[in-house]
Design a protein around this motif. Sequence first.
Motif, mmCIF file in Angstrom:
data_model
loop_
_atom_site.group_PDB
_atom_site.id
_atom_site.type_symbol
_atom_site.label_atom_id
_atom_site.label_comp_id
_atom_site.label_asym_id
_atom_site.label_seq_id
_atom_site.Cartn_x
_atom_site.Cartn_y
_atom_site.Cartn_z
ATOM 1 N N ALA A 69 0.815 -1.225 0.000
ATOM 2 C CA ALA A 69 0.000 0.000 0.000
ATOM 3 C C ALA A 69 0.848 1.274 0.000
ATOM 4 N N GLN A 70 1.828 1.329 0.913
ATOM 5 C CA GLN A 70 2.647 2.548 1.015
ATOM 6 C C GLN A 70 3.530 2.717 -0.227
ATOM 7 N N GLU A 71 4.057 1.587 -0.691
ATOM 8 C CA GLU A 71 4.942 1.608 -1.859
ATOM 9 C C GLU A 71 4.181 2.069 -3.106
ATOM 10 N N ALA A 91 -6.420 5.854 11.828
ATOM 11 C CA ALA A 91 -5.500 5.219 10.878
ATOM 12 C C ALA A 91 -5.080 3.825 11.328
ATOM 13 N N ARG A 92 -4.908 2.969 10.360
ATOM 14 C CA ARG A 92 -4.335 1.649 10.622
ATOM 15 C C ARG A 92 -2.811 1.786 10.601
ATOM 16 N N ASN A 93 -2.301 2.358 9.521
ATOM 17 C CA ASN A 93 -0.865 2.615 9.439
ATOM 18 C C ASN A 93 -0.591 4.026 9.977
ATOM 19 N N PRO A 94 0.259 4.139 11.001
ATOM 20 C CA PRO A 94 0.519 5.466 11.593
ATOM 21 C C PRO A 94 0.987 6.495 10.553
ATOM 22 N N LYS A 95 1.520 6.019 9.431
ATOM 23 C CA LYS A 95 1.961 6.946 8.381
ATOM 24 C C LYS A 95 0.782 7.673 7.740
ATOM 25 N N ASP A 96 -0.429 7.171 7.956
ATOM 26 C CA ASP A 96 -1.614 7.795 7.371
ATOM 27 C C ASP A 96 -2.300 8.757 8.344
ATOM 28 N N THR A 97 -1.581 9.136 9.398
ATOM 29 C CA THR A 97 -2.129 10.095 10.367
ATOM 30 C C THR A 97 -2.212 11.474 9.709
ATOM 31 N N VAL A 147 -17.516 -4.488 1.250
ATOM 32 C CA VAL A 147 -16.306 -5.331 1.192
ATOM 33 C C VAL A 147 -15.233 -4.864 2.192
ATOM 34 N N CYS A 148 -15.233 -3.595 2.503
ATOM 35 C CA CYS A 148 -14.221 -3.033 3.406
ATOM 36 C C CYS A 148 -14.377 -3.576 4.833
ATOM 37 N N LEU A 149 -15.627 -3.998 5.155
ATOM 38 C CA LEU A 149 -15.902 -4.436 6.530
ATOM 39 C C LEU A 149 -15.121 -5.700 6.899
ATOM 40 N N ASN A 150 -14.694 -6.457 5.886
ATOM 41 C CA ASN A 150 -13.855 -7.643 6.136
ATOM 42 C C ASN A 150 -12.631 -7.305 6.966
ATOM 43 N N CYS A 151 -12.141 -6.087 6.813
ATOM 44 C CA CYS A 151 -10.910 -5.684 7.512
ATOM 45 C C CYS A 151 -11.066 -4.403 8.331
ATOM 46 N N HIS A 152 -12.156 -3.675 8.134
ATOM 47 C CA HIS A 152 -12.347 -2.425 8.892
ATOM 48 C C HIS A 152 -13.640 -2.420 9.707
ATOM 49 N N GLY A 153 -14.376 -3.541 9.691
ATOM 50 C CA GLY A 153 -15.650 -3.603 10.412
ATOM 51 C C GLY A 153 -15.489 -4.004 11.870
ATOM 52 N N LYS A 169 0.498 -7.254 12.511
ATOM 53 C CA LYS A 169 1.088 -6.297 11.559
ATOM 54 C C LYS A 169 0.913 -4.852 12.006
ATOM 55 N N TYR A 170 -0.216 -4.571 12.672
ATOM 56 C CA TYR A 170 -0.513 -3.186 13.068
ATOM 57 C C TYR A 170 -0.906 -3.133 14.543
ATOM 58 N N PRO A 171 0.073 -3.211 15.441
ATOM 59 C CA PRO A 171 -0.251 -3.234 16.874
ATOM 60 C C PRO A 171 -1.003 -1.978 17.337
ATOM 61 N N VAL A 183 -17.316 7.547 6.580
ATOM 62 C CA VAL A 183 -16.107 8.083 5.959
ATOM 63 C C VAL A 183 -14.917 7.317 6.538
ATOM 64 N N ARG A 184 -14.275 6.506 5.697
ATOM 65 C CA ARG A 184 -13.115 5.720 6.173
ATOM 66 C C ARG A 184 -11.864 6.596 6.243
ATOM 67 N N GLY A 185 -11.828 7.590 5.398
ATOM 68 C CA GLY A 185 -10.667 8.492 5.368
ATOM 69 C C GLY A 185 -10.774 9.392 4.161
HETATM 70 C C1 HEC Z 1 -7.994 -7.331 3.183
HETATM 71 C C2 HEC Z 1 -8.166 -6.349 4.220
HETATM 72 C C3 HEC Z 1 -8.613 -4.974 3.821
HETATM 73 C C4 HEC Z 1 -9.767 -4.645 3.124
HETATM 74 C C5 HEC Z 1 -10.822 -5.582 2.569
HETATM 75 C C6 HEC Z 1 -9.779 -3.214 3.052
HETATM 76 N N1 HEC Z 1 -8.684 -2.683 3.683
HETATM 77 FE FE1 HEC Z 1 -8.263 -0.710 3.948
HETATM 78 N N2 HEC Z 1 -6.516 -1.188 4.822
HETATM 79 C C7 HEC Z 1 -6.061 -2.476 5.034
HETATM 80 C C8 HEC Z 1 -4.699 -2.427 5.514
HETATM 81 C C9 HEC Z 1 -3.823 -3.622 5.859
HETATM 82 C C10 HEC Z 1 -4.350 -1.057 5.570
HETATM 83 C C11 HEC Z 1 -3.021 -0.462 5.985
HETATM 84 C C12 HEC Z 1 -2.138 -0.339 4.741
HETATM 85 C C13 HEC Z 1 -0.804 0.289 5.005
HETATM 86 O O1 HEC Z 1 -0.022 -0.268 5.780
HETATM 87 O O2 HEC Z 1 -0.538 1.347 4.402
HETATM 88 C C14 HEC Z 1 -5.518 -0.319 5.126
HETATM 89 C C15 HEC Z 1 -5.561 1.055 5.046
HETATM 90 C C16 HEC Z 1 -6.628 1.771 4.547
HETATM 91 C C17 HEC Z 1 -6.668 3.215 4.440
HETATM 92 C C18 HEC Z 1 -5.558 4.196 4.805
HETATM 93 C C19 HEC Z 1 -5.741 4.784 6.146
HETATM 94 C C20 HEC Z 1 -5.291 3.867 7.262
HETATM 95 O O3 HEC Z 1 -6.158 3.458 8.043
HETATM 96 O O4 HEC Z 1 -4.081 3.577 7.378
HETATM 97 C C21 HEC Z 1 -7.887 3.538 3.906
HETATM 98 C C22 HEC Z 1 -8.410 4.930 3.624
HETATM 99 C C23 HEC Z 1 -8.576 2.294 3.660
HETATM 100 N N3 HEC Z 1 -7.799 1.243 4.065
HETATM 101 C C24 HEC Z 1 -9.836 2.209 3.094
HETATM 102 C C25 HEC Z 1 -10.428 1.016 2.721
HETATM 103 C C26 HEC Z 1 -11.667 0.946 1.962
HETATM 104 C C27 HEC Z 1 -12.502 2.133 1.539
HETATM 105 C C28 HEC Z 1 -11.911 -0.372 1.750
HETATM 106 C C29 HEC Z 1 -13.035 -0.984 0.959
HETATM 107 C C30 HEC Z 1 -13.158 -0.576 -0.417
HETATM 108 C C31 HEC Z 1 -10.837 -1.129 2.382
HETATM 109 N N4 HEC Z 1 -9.953 -0.237 2.956
HETATM 110 C C32 HEC Z 1 -10.763 -2.500 2.412
HETATM 111 C C33 HEC Z 1 -6.768 -3.628 4.845
HETATM 112 C C34 HEC Z 1 -7.964 -3.730 4.157
#
Ligand code: HEC
Length: 198
Positions: A69-71, A91-97, A147-153, A169-171, A183-185
């Motif tokens: 993602a970052q790359e 933020a999940r990754n502190p770099k996205d603060t 679909v995002c809820l799989n990892c952000h729900g 990976k993200y303590p 709004v996720r971001g």
């Molecule tokens: C398979 C798991 C997964 C799914 C599904 C997923 N994400 Fe993420 N998301 C991640 C991970 C892991 C990161 C951290 C990436 C990094 O290290 O830069 C992230 C980071 C982000 C970020 C950057 C901000 C942050 O929190 O660091 C945004 C915005 C984001 N996701 C939005 C979404 C959206 C919108 C969706 C759905 C369309 C989505 N994600 C679906 C795993 C997921």
Amino acid sequence: MRKAIILTVFLFAVFLLSRCSEPAEINETVKNEMRSAAKGFMTELKGVLVANMKNGGPVKAITVCSDTAQELTKNYAGKVKLNLRRVSLKARNPKDTPDDFEREFLLKFDEMKIQNKLSDKTEIFKIDEIDGKKVIRYMKPIITKAVCLNCHGDDNHVKPEVQKLLKEKYPHDTARNYKEGDVRGAISIIKYVTQVNR
Ligand code: HEC
């Protein structure tokens, strides 16, 4: 000698004036440049996510996402020659603060969501200054889809093995418990006006 001093002062004043009047205009060309960068970036990122979800579900996708993602973001920013990244209040990754500017508008997007004023077209353009340099800033909300809820729900949506991997990976992960439509971001883009090479 005195003439030389007067001439130097005069030239310096002209130089300063010319810098002050440097246009930092948000015209349609600039708007479209920033909009299309945001769109292209999101398409590319989503492509990677969708392909890996199909391939091996969220666990596989996280492994790939966390490595790329970052790359991918850095490479894309370099390609379009704009300062571009994703930011989030949780933020999940502190770099996205977010910085102060980004925080202000992320809060505004949240407020608009509550007031039902958020749409696909929501975006902001603003002239700002960073370290004394004039910049044009652009932000566009990123909305949570099913679909995002799989990892952000919440725990009902994020499987135990996914939770475990995220913890590893993200303590300091705070990007959880979102609902569809939240709004996720945002995508945040900065274009330097006075300095071309960045
Ligand atoms: C398979 C798991 C997964 C799914 C599904 C997923 N994400 Fe993420 N998301 C991640 C991970 C892991 C990161 C951290 C990436 C990094 O290290 O830069 C992230 C980071 C982000 C970020 C950057 C901000 C942050 O929190 O660091 C945004 C915005 C984001 N996701 C939005 C979404 C959206 C919108 C969706 C759905 C369309 C989505 N994600 C679906 C795993 C997921």
